[in-house]
Enzyme design. Sequence first.
Site, short mmCIF file in Angstrom:
data_model
loop_
_atom_site.label_atom_id
_atom_site.label_comp_id
_atom_site.label_asym_id
_atom_site.label_seq_id
_atom_site.Cartn_x
_atom_site.Cartn_y
_atom_site.Cartn_z
N HIS A 17 19.98 6.05 -10.01
CA HIS A 17 21.33 5.66 -10.46
C HIS A 17 21.31 4.18 -10.80
O HIS A 17 21.53 3.31 -9.94
CB HIS A 17 22.35 5.97 -9.36
CG HIS A 17 23.77 5.73 -9.76
ND1 HIS A 17 24.83 6.33 -9.13
CD2 HIS A 17 24.32 4.95 -10.71
CE1 HIS A 17 25.97 5.92 -9.68
NE2 HIS A 17 25.67 5.07 -10.65
N HIS A 19 22.35 1.70 -14.32
CA HIS A 19 22.82 1.58 -15.71
C HIS A 19 22.04 0.45 -16.36
O HIS A 19 22.15 -0.70 -15.92
CB HIS A 19 24.31 1.29 -15.74
CG HIS A 19 25.12 2.35 -15.07
ND1 HIS A 19 25.74 3.38 -15.75
CD2 HIS A 19 25.40 2.57 -13.75
CE1 HIS A 19 26.38 4.17 -14.90
NE2 HIS A 19 26.19 3.70 -13.67
N HIS A 197 28.82 11.13 -12.65
CA HIS A 197 29.50 10.34 -11.62
C HIS A 197 30.69 11.17 -11.13
O HIS A 197 31.46 11.70 -11.95
CB HIS A 197 30.06 9.04 -12.20
CG HIS A 197 29.06 7.95 -12.43
ND1 HIS A 197 27.92 8.12 -13.17
CD2 HIS A 197 29.04 6.65 -12.01
CE1 HIS A 197 27.25 6.97 -13.20
NE2 HIS A 197 27.91 6.06 -12.51
N GLU A 200 33.45 8.62 -6.75
CA GLU A 200 33.26 7.18 -6.50
C GLU A 200 34.66 6.63 -6.16
O GLU A 200 34.94 6.30 -5.03
CB GLU A 200 32.69 6.50 -7.76
CG GLU A 200 32.51 4.99 -7.64
CD GLU A 200 32.05 4.32 -8.95
OE1 GLU A 200 32.21 4.92 -10.03
OE2 GLU A 200 31.54 3.17 -8.88
N ASP A 278 22.82 0.75 -9.11
CA ASP A 278 23.95 0.87 -10.05
C ASP A 278 23.91 -0.19 -11.15
O ASP A 278 23.40 0.08 -12.24
CB ASP A 278 25.28 0.83 -9.27
CG ASP A 278 26.40 1.63 -9.94
OD1 ASP A 278 26.15 2.29 -10.96
OD2 ASP A 278 27.54 1.62 -9.42
N ASP A 279 24.45 -1.38 -10.88
CA ASP A 279 24.49 -2.48 -11.87
C ASP A 279 24.13 -3.77 -11.12
O ASP A 279 25.03 -4.57 -10.79
CB ASP A 279 25.90 -2.60 -12.47
CG ASP A 279 26.37 -1.27 -13.07
OD1 ASP A 279 26.01 -0.95 -14.20
OD2 ASP A 279 27.10 -0.54 -12.35
N1 ADE Z 1 29.29 2.30 -15.55
C1 ADE Z 1 28.44 1.40 -15.01
N2 ADE Z 1 28.53 1.42 -13.68
C2 ADE Z 1 29.43 2.37 -13.35
C3 ADE Z 1 29.96 2.89 -12.15
N3 ADE Z 1 29.57 2.44 -10.95
N4 ADE Z 1 30.89 3.85 -12.21
C4 ADE Z 1 31.30 4.31 -13.38
N5 ADE Z 1 30.84 3.87 -14.55
C5 ADE Z 1 29.91 2.91 -14.54
ZN ZN Z 2 27.04 4.22 -11.90
#
Ligand code: ADE
Ligand code: ZN
Length: 335
Positions: A17, A19, A197, A200, A278-279
């Site tokens: 996971h 991006h 997703h 969350e 994630d990011d």
């Molecule tokens: N796009 C990038 N990170 C995300 C996340 N945690 N949840 C939803 N969309 C995303």
């Molecule tokens: Zn994500």
Amino acid sequence: MNGFLDYVRSLPKAELHLHIEGTLEPAMLMNLAEKHQVNLPYLTAADVERAYNFEDLQSFLDLYYLGASVLIDEDDFYSLMIRYLERCRDEGIVHTEMMFDPQTHTERGIDFSVFMSGFGRAMEDAKRQWGQSSLLIMCFLRHLPEESAFETLKAAEPFKSQISSVGLDSSELGHPPEKFERVYAAAGQQGYRLVAHAGEEGPPTYIVEALDRLKVERIDHGVRCMEDAELVGRLVKAQIPLTVCPLSNVRLCVFGTMADHPIRHMLKRGLNVTVNSDDPPYFGGYLLDNFQALHRELGLTMEDARQLAINSIRSSFIDEASSAAWLDQLSVPTP
Ligand code: ADE
Ligand code: ZN
């Protein structure tokens, strides 16, 4: 010397996971803004970092899409990808499945061929240079209409051999999985593996819908399943992988602090949990930083970390021979 971190680095792990647009570091963002003369509300990389102070998913997404606006030519996408893959090499991530958001780029007039060729070239270089294994997950933006997702699926056809799976991301609340039921059915028929997703910020019913209507194999995040005991029972029984992102969850205020994160309860309950970043620059850390935070604030043990590494390999879409070889290194007897 950090025994826990060295141990986790030494474990063969998969990241499931991540991006790729969310790996854009503030310094690179500023360099690309200058290169392409993109106007941003920041003067320095430090200004960018100061802005990364989120109250919910949407407040992050606003800055994430703004950041992605500096990605314009093939080289930009190459550089973004190769930097993350180098990070995988350095953190013991032997396999990664990276999400990308085509609509973020096509909506700005950037063609599929531009980003697919930058991504593909970096993935091939990393494979050739140090054996890095990687796959791509094409995500639909759930705040956009179904029609745009169908157009994206169509535009991806010439690049299908480069894309393993389809996913669903962006603003979750108000955009339930059922909105994408038909496009997921079409993607499944075309042979894509399916993930989404869910849970969350969205309620546990979104997880149920993602499983029953989108027919996904994996749930990204899924942490809100803990509010529904029956759903937890189902996820445990079917061993549905949940790609949990602890630092992300705290930075987006899904949980107040890391000490409130349910991941150890989830593991104890027998859920098939994995840890992911994630990011990373937006949320304060890459994969090892996530493990470190769990160790420091929740007492995650080395044995927990080994279980999480095993779960990540088992839940990945790599071929069976590679999976068996990595599991062997993790001392899992092959059945
Ligand atoms: N796009 C990038 N990170 C995300 C996340 N945690 N949840 C939803 N969309 C995303
Ligand atoms: Zn994500």
